[in-house]
Write a protein that holds these residues in place. Structure first.
Motif, mmCIF file in Angstrom:
data_model
loop_
_atom_site.group_PDB
_atom_site.id
_atom_site.type_symbol
_atom_site.label_atom_id
_atom_site.label_comp_id
_atom_site.label_asym_id
_atom_site.label_seq_id
_atom_site.Cartn_x
_atom_site.Cartn_y
_atom_site.Cartn_z
ATOM 1 N N PRO A 16 -0.680 2.595 7.030
ATOM 2 C CA PRO A 16 -1.511 2.199 5.887
ATOM 3 C C PRO A 16 -2.670 1.333 6.357
ATOM 4 O O PRO A 16 -2.670 0.807 7.470
ATOM 5 N N LYS A 17 -3.673 1.189 5.499
ATOM 6 C CA LYS A 17 -4.924 0.538 5.885
ATOM 7 C C LYS A 17 -4.723 -0.855 6.478
ATOM 8 O O LYS A 17 -5.349 -1.221 7.475
ATOM 9 N N ASP A 63 -3.992 4.584 14.824
ATOM 10 C CA ASP A 63 -2.916 5.175 14.033
ATOM 11 C C ASP A 63 -1.750 5.557 14.952
ATOM 12 O O ASP A 63 -1.825 5.395 16.184
ATOM 13 N N ARG A 96 -3.237 9.327 7.277
ATOM 14 C CA ARG A 96 -2.749 8.526 8.400
ATOM 15 C C ARG A 96 -1.308 8.119 8.164
ATOM 16 O O ARG A 96 -0.858 7.996 7.030
ATOM 17 N N TYR A 118 -3.425 -0.404 9.970
ATOM 18 C CA TYR A 118 -4.441 0.267 10.780
ATOM 19 C C TYR A 118 -5.544 -0.713 11.175
ATOM 20 O O TYR A 118 -5.979 -0.759 12.332
ATOM 21 N N ASP A 119 -5.989 -1.517 10.225
ATOM 22 C CA ASP A 119 -7.030 -2.507 10.517
ATOM 23 C C ASP A 119 -6.524 -3.571 11.486
ATOM 24 O O ASP A 119 -7.287 -4.097 12.305
ATOM 25 N N GLN A 178 0.816 -1.205 0.000
ATOM 26 C CA GLN A 178 0.000 0.000 0.000
ATOM 27 C C GLN A 178 0.857 1.265 0.000
ATOM 28 O O GLN A 178 0.451 2.297 -0.526
ATOM 29 N N ALA A 184 -2.102 4.004 -0.041
ATOM 30 C CA ALA A 184 -2.161 4.371 1.369
ATOM 31 C C ALA A 184 -3.018 5.613 1.562
ATOM 32 O O ALA A 184 -3.108 6.467 0.685
ATOM 33 N N ASP A 185 -3.664 5.699 2.720
ATOM 34 C CA ASP A 185 -4.420 6.887 3.088
ATOM 35 C C ASP A 185 -3.424 7.891 3.656
ATOM 36 O O ASP A 185 -2.902 7.709 4.750
#
Length: 214
Positions: free
Chosen positions: A93-94, A103, A90, A97-98, A34, A86-87
């Motif tokens: 990355p997702k 974060d 934050r 994070y999940d 990501q 990636a977002d």
């Protein structure tokens, strides 16, 4: 990076495609992809070959790694590669994070050494998993590993004599590597580490004290 290190990352990606990585290592690779979507090209090619090369290799899908990777890296790029970017709002990355549920700003850090913090996620599927934070300019004491260590840089960067690792890069170390990671001075280095055996300090007592007190 030296060719040996690149081959190691390629082998890691091959294990990811083959589905042989434990969950923490799989999450680390997904987070890497990501942050570094260009490596999705290799992953997509490996996925396309999975029914041929990976299923034909027994018992270890990496026994014929050199030939397999040569074919992958020389094959045509798929017409459609859809990266999961990636977002940028934050640090994590997702995929990560999940996995951890928060974060970087919400990590409940614990100081392990002056200039070095850690959040220990414990043992998961035979791996010890943690997040780490290194103060800008700080050097981690010299050590090697009794097994393998994967470290994904999430923010900042560090060097260890083998290379320079910035956001999205993976450092792979094992019992053949003796290193002293040194964080860049521009900001703290935050990373995600997955190890399958304890590390072993290797520096002299004087060097250890010097690294601790900075």
């Amino acid at each position: 990076m030296v060719r040996e290190h690149i081959d190691t990352i390629d082998a890691l990606l091959a294990r990811y495609v083959a589905g042989t990585l434990p969950t923490p290592a799989r999450v680390l690779v997904e987070a890497h992809l990501q942050l570094k979507p260009k490596n999705l090209i290799k992953v997509r090619n490996l996925e396309a070959m999975a029914g041929l090369e990976l299923m034909a290799l027994e018992p270890d899908p990496l026994d014929d790694r050199a030939a397999m990777l040569a074919a992958v890296l020389g094959s045509a790029v798929p017409d459609s590669v859809a990266p999961v970017l990636a977002d940028e709002t934050r640090v994590f990355p997702k995929a990560l994070y999940d996995f951890v549920g928060f974060d970087a700003g919400d990590v409940p850090w614990r100081t392990k050494l002056p200039g070095f913090k850690e959040y220990d996620l414990g043992d998961i599927e035979g791996c010890h998993v943690n997040l780490f934070w290194i103060k800008p300019g700080r050097t981690v004491p010299a050590h090697t590993h009794e097994g393998s260590e994967l470290s994904l840089v999430l923010e900042g960067a560090f060097s260890d004599g083998r290379g320079h690792y910035a956001r999205g890069d993976i450092s792979v170390a094992d019992d053949s590597v003796d290193h002293r990671p040194h964080a860049d001075t521009g900001g703290p280095c935050i990373g995600f580490a997955v190890v399958d055996a304890p590390l072993k300090l290797t520096g002299s007592f004087r060097q250890l004290i010097g690294d601790i007190i900075g």
